[in-house]
Design an enzyme around this catalytic site. Structure first.
Site, PDB file in Angstrom:
ATOM      1  N   LYS A   1       0.859  -1.189   0.000  1.00  0.00           N
ATOM      2  CA  LYS A   1       0.000   0.000   0.000  1.00  0.00           C
ATOM      3  C   LYS A   1       0.894   1.237   0.000  1.00  0.00           C
ATOM      4  O   LYS A   1       1.946   1.252   0.658  1.00  0.00           O
ATOM      5  CB  LYS A   1      -0.882  -0.033   1.251  1.00  0.00           C
ATOM      6  CG  LYS A   1      -1.938   1.045   1.316  1.00  0.00           C
ATOM      7  CD  LYS A   1      -2.817   0.860   2.558  1.00  0.00           C
ATOM      8  CE  LYS A   1      -3.931   1.881   2.657  1.00  0.00           C
ATOM      9  NZ  LYS A   1      -4.811   1.644   3.817  1.00  0.00           N
TER      10      LYS A   1
ATOM     11  N   SER B   1      -9.715   1.393   2.772  1.00  0.00           N
ATOM     12  CA  SER B   1      -8.905   2.242   1.930  1.00  0.00           C
ATOM     13  C   SER B   1      -7.812   1.498   1.168  1.00  0.00           C
ATOM     14  O   SER B   1      -7.249   2.042   0.224  1.00  0.00           O
ATOM     15  CB  SER B   1      -8.245   3.335   2.782  1.00  0.00           C
ATOM     16  OG  SER B   1      -7.363   2.770   3.720  1.00  0.00           O
TER      17      SER B   1
ATOM     18  N   SER C   1      -9.755  -1.044   6.942  1.00  0.00           N
ATOM     19  CA  SER C   1      -9.197  -0.865   5.594  1.00  0.00           C
ATOM     20  C   SER C   1      -8.451  -2.055   5.012  1.00  0.00           C
ATOM     21  O   SER C   1      -8.072  -2.011   3.838  1.00  0.00           O
ATOM     22  CB  SER C   1      -8.267   0.339   5.571  1.00  0.00           C
ATOM     23  OG  SER C   1      -9.030   1.502   5.471  1.00  0.00           O
TER      24      SER C   1
HETATM   25  N1  GLN Z   1     -13.071   3.555   6.212  1.00  0.00           N
HETATM   26  C1  GLN Z   1     -12.557   3.985   7.472  1.00  0.00           C
HETATM   27  C2  GLN Z   1     -12.226   5.447   7.394  1.00  0.00           C
HETATM   28  O1  GLN Z   1     -12.513   6.030   6.410  1.00  0.00           O
HETATM   29  C3  GLN Z   1     -11.355   3.164   7.853  1.00  0.00           C
HETATM   30  C4  GLN Z   1     -10.151   3.535   7.096  1.00  0.00           C
HETATM   31  C5  GLN Z   1      -8.953   2.698   7.476  1.00  0.00           C
HETATM   32  O2  GLN Z   1      -9.057   1.653   8.100  1.00  0.00           O
HETATM   33  N2  GLN Z   1      -7.793   3.216   7.134  1.00  0.00           N
HETATM   34  O3  GLN Z   1     -11.702   6.021   8.280  1.00  0.00           O
END
Ligand code: GLN
Length: 492
Positions: free
Chosen positions: A79, A154, A178
């Site tokens: 990532k 994400s 994410s």
């Molecule tokens: N979707 C969640 C957010 O927008 C989690 C994101 C993540 O785990 N980095 O914060």
């Protein structure tokens, strides 16, 4: 035989038996990457030439009789919020679009030492804020199962890359889901370790009390192999823990007879799509057939988790992202005075979701709101942790859906941040309590993947792998591969 279709442990056997060289393997994955990228956009940066050079070195070392590392020759993707020396690390943000770190994150160092080969850096929601990878400042990534749909987020680029055979495994970060949610959307395995189990040194911070690095793999056996390399204490991350790391592969194949699994009803109620609920109830049945004891239970405080998360995560983000001010890092709008340099750099360098989080975070930390919002959220966080502690005195594992819904269409939720935030209702609690959790394929609804989540108490990663592997062996979901349609794949 399509090499990119195989799991890491099978490829490793072929390499060990001399039926395949690391160079052939890496070439196969790079070709696959080139053929599928136009349809998916899973990567921000690809590293083909470096990957081929690294593969050559691995082959030479083998030829010299040197003992290969645990992941020698295995192609991986990372990532793009995980720092790689000499290779751009953008967080899919205009702010860091040209940032080249001078060092490797600790996990990257460990993986390189184990012989794994980087094929590229994957697309993500900007600074890991989002659930669909549509918040990338560059372009959205598409779901290999249906390219009109999102891969989740994400870490959507990492999930799509593994599902499509562009890498054998990938790393992501999980702050509120994410890793697990995109793993569910792409029908692969996603693992979020206990908080402190994996070093975060070199991970660009989003919300430091919640962030954790973890992995995406095609199956549970590969997941154990990657965890063996990335887990453990790191002196560069004071929150990493020195508890000994067991050999996770030892949990693969252990029976689950008598294992106690709680099925919290709050995770199966309204808001969860019927097909998802159905798949989870069926998974519960499968676990019973395998000898586990499954019992319905209740965790009434979990309904507060999203509210708590959307106070704490933005608060920490507003502080962490303060460093991107146009002076020390990356993007800058040159102006004549400092005040407008800050303002213009930050309003143009960050996308709308990141700006929204910074605003919320700054708001909840103001003197007037600190007590009522931030401090109260911390108190409720403690109640959630206590509720989990009680649950884990009765159960070894908790079984829930990973996401309340199957993958949605690109654009479908972009105008409704609350709807997007609710994609994480099932995954956020584990981050608030620092628990390890895994998502594994649990079925399909009209051709779209459904994932299930298992959570365990801190440091019980092994139990998660044990149960997930048993389930995997009793089902065939992990063997299905997406047909990447609409202009994707040619000539393989
Ligand atoms: N979707 C969640 C957010 O927008 C989690 C994101 C993540 O785990 N980095 O914060």
């Amino acid at each position: 035989m399509k090499l990119w279709d195989l799991s890491g442990h099978r490829l490793r056997n072929l390499l060990d038996q001399g039926e395949l060289s690391a160079q052939e393997l890496v070439e196969a994955f790079l070709t696959r990457q080139q053929n599928t990228e136009p349809a998916l956009h899973a990567f921000v940066t690809t590293t083909g030439p470096q990957a081929l050079a690294a593969a050559k070195e691995i082959d030479n070392a083998r030829a010299r009789g040197e003992k290969p590392g645990a992941l020698a020759g295995i192609p991986m993707a990372l990532k793009d919020n995980i720092c790689t020396a000499g290779i751009k690390t953008t967080c899919s943000s205009k702010m860091l679009a040209n940032y080249v770190p001078p060092y490797d994150a600790t996990v990257v160092k460990s993986l390189r030492q184990a012989g794994s080969i980087l094929t590229g850096k994957t697309n993500m929601d900007e600074f890991a804020m989002g659930s669909s990878t549509e918040n990338s400042a560059f372009y959205p990534t598409r779901n290999p199962w249906d390219t009109s749909r999102v891969p989740g987020g994400s870490s959507g680029g990492s999930a799509a890359a593994v599902a499509a055979g562009q890498a054998v495994f990938a790393l992501g970060s999980d702050t509120g889901g994410s890793i697990r949610q995109p793993a569910a959307f792409c029908s692969i395995v996603g693992f979020k370790p206990s908080y402190g189990r994996v070093s975060r040194f070199g991970l660009v911070a989003f919300a430091s009390s919640l962030d954790q690095i973890g992995c995406f793999t095609k199956d549970v056996t590969d997941c154990a192999a990657v965890l063996n390399v990335i887990c453990g204490r790191d002196e560069f991350d004071p929150t990493s823990v020195s508890a000994p790391v067991p050999d996770y592969s030892k949990f693969i194949g252990r029976e689950i007879k008598g294992l106690r699994i709680g099925l919290p009803r709050e995770f199966l109620q309204e808001g969860i799509q019927p097909a998802v609920r159905e798949a989870i109830l069926q998974a519960a049945q499968t676990f019973e057939n395998l000898g586990a004891v499954v019992e319905e239970t209740s965790l009434p405080k979990m309904k507060y988790a999203p509210a708590v998360y959307y106070v704490i995560a933005p608060a920490e983000a507003s502080s962490n992202l303060g460093r991107f001010d146009g002076v020390r890092y990356g993007f800058r709008v040159p102006t004549s005075d400092l005040d407008s340099l800050y303002k213009k750099t930050r309003s143009q360098g960050f996308g709308p979701e990141v700006r929204r989080r910074i605003m919320i975070g700054t708001y909840v930390l103001t003197a007037d709101n600190y007590k009522n919002l931030y401090q109260r959220a911390q108190q409720v966080r403690t109640l959630i942790i206590e509720e989990f502690e009680q649950a884990f005195s009765r159960y070894d594992l908790l079984l829930t859906p990973t996401s309340p819904a199957v993958p949605f269409k690109l654009g479908e939720k972009m105008d409704d941040p609350l709807q997007m935030y609710l994609m994480d209702v099932c995954t956020i609690p584990a981050n608030l309590a620092g628990l390890p959790a895994i998502s594994i394929p649990a079925g399909f609804s009209a051709g779209l993947p459904v994932g299930m989540q298992l959570m365990a108490k801190p440091w019980a990663e092994g139990t998660l792998l044990q149960a997930a592997y048993s389930f995997e062996q009793a089902t065939d979901y992990h063997q299905r591969r997406p047909a990447i349609a609409s202009g994707g794949v040619v000539g393989e």
